[in-house]
Design a protein around this motif. Structure first.
Motif, PDB file in Angstrom:
ATOM      1  N   UNK A  44       9.484  21.099  11.144  1.00  0.00           N
ATOM      2  CA  UNK A  44      10.839  20.278  11.395  1.00  0.00           C
ATOM      3  C   UNK A  44      10.766  19.084  12.153  1.00  0.00           C
ATOM      4  N   UNK A  45      11.611  18.277  11.910  1.00  0.00           N
ATOM      5  CA  UNK A  45      11.605  17.169  13.144  1.00  0.00           C
ATOM      6  C   UNK A  45      11.953  17.542  14.303  1.00  0.00           C
ATOM      7  N   UNK A  46      12.822  18.777  14.351  1.00  0.00           N
ATOM      8  CA  UNK A  46      13.284  19.253  15.749  1.00  0.00           C
ATOM      9  C   UNK A  46      11.812  19.705  16.539  1.00  0.00           C
ATOM     10  N   UNK A  47      11.205  20.475  15.815  1.00  0.00           N
ATOM     11  CA  UNK A  47      10.026  20.918  16.300  1.00  0.00           C
ATOM     12  C   UNK A  47       9.109  20.039  16.978  1.00  0.00           C
ATOM     13  N   UNK A  48       8.979  18.995  16.123  1.00  0.00           N
ATOM     14  CA  UNK A  48       8.014  17.711  16.715  1.00  0.00           C
ATOM     15  C   UNK A  48       8.786  17.167  17.843  1.00  0.00           C
ATOM     16  N   UNK A  49       9.857  16.970  17.819  1.00  0.00           N
ATOM     17  CA  UNK A  49      10.735  16.236  18.834  1.00  0.00           C
ATOM     18  C   UNK A  49      10.607  16.996  20.050  1.00  0.00           C
ATOM     19  N   UNK A  50      10.581  18.416  19.859  1.00  0.00           N
ATOM     20  CA  UNK A  50      10.514  18.877  21.227  1.00  0.00           C
ATOM     21  C   UNK A  50       9.244  19.227  21.671  1.00  0.00           C
TER      22      UNK A  50
END
Length: 228
Positions: free
Chosen positions: A211-217
């Motif tokens: 997910x984008x959230x995983x990459x962002x974090x």
């Protein structure tokens, strides 16, 4: 909607892709990421039939399209905004848009509403537009095909910040209408908030998806595969 499995693509005897996997669902926006030269544009060319893969599968709407000629892939509903814009330079803005028009939904009025500059410059020759206006035209031209899947290859590269924000606002609008999108872009700050899922390529192969959230974090992940 789109499923790419283990594709391997060559330029002559030189192999460029060594196993790329990705999926795009209906209404989903997926980012294809990686440093320069890692195979992002070749993956797009493989999907669109411009450089067909020798091995692997590309399924679109439950139909195998690997090996189909590019115009047939386009007719099935894949709209491409290529890197470098590639507008028809000697045609007007209106002629560029009308040249690709098919289906119902996006038309001259809705494209002009999305990009008012195009409406203002409908009679202007494309080669005389600024780089940002040409990019808007390239996106509008792809939308005029009323695609089921819109593919954007470096849609904001090399543009002034104010123009980039106009492009991102338009992409946000298009996604909000339920358009499935596969996008290549380096600007994670603007990209990730809009994106549902990400796939990272390294040396022509898929090395991470999530997910984008995983990459962002995950700053370490970004630095490992996307850092300079």
């Amino acid at each position: 909607m789109l499923e790419v499995r283990g594709i391997e693509t060559f330029y002559g005897a030189s192999q460029a892709l060594f196993g790329v996997d990705l999926q795009v669902g209906e209404g989903q926006m997926v980012a294809l990421l990686g440093r320069n030269g890692m195979g992002k544009t070749t993956t797009i060319r493989s999907i669109c039939g411009l450089t067909p893969p020798r091995r692997g599968a590309v399924r679109f709407l439950d139909r195998e399209i690997a090996g189909l000629r590019a115009f047939r892939v386009a007719r099935l509903g894949v709209g491409l905004v290529p890197e470098g814009r590639r507008c028809f330079p000697n045609l007007t803005v209106r002629e560029n848009l009308v040249a690709t028009a098919r289906g119902e939904g996006w038309d001259l009025d809705s494209v002009a509403a999305l990009f008012p500059r195009l409406g203002e410059r409908a009679g202007q020759i494309a080669r005389t537009l600024s780089g940002g206006e040409q990019q808007m035209l390239a996106i509008g031209r792809a939308l005029m095909t009323n695609p089921k899947l819109l593919i954007l290859d470096e849609a904001t590269e090399g543009l002034a910040p104010v123009i980039r924000q106009e492009i991102w606002a338009a992409i946000r609008d298009v996604k909000g209408r339920g358009q499935a999108i596969l996008i290549v872009d380096k600007n994670l700050k603007d990209l990730l908030p809009l994106t549902d899922a990400c796939v990272i390529l390294e040396k022509g192969a898929s090395v991470w998806s999530g997910s984008a959230a995983e990459l962002a974090d995950d700053a370490a992940l970004q630095d490992r595969f996307l850092g300079v």
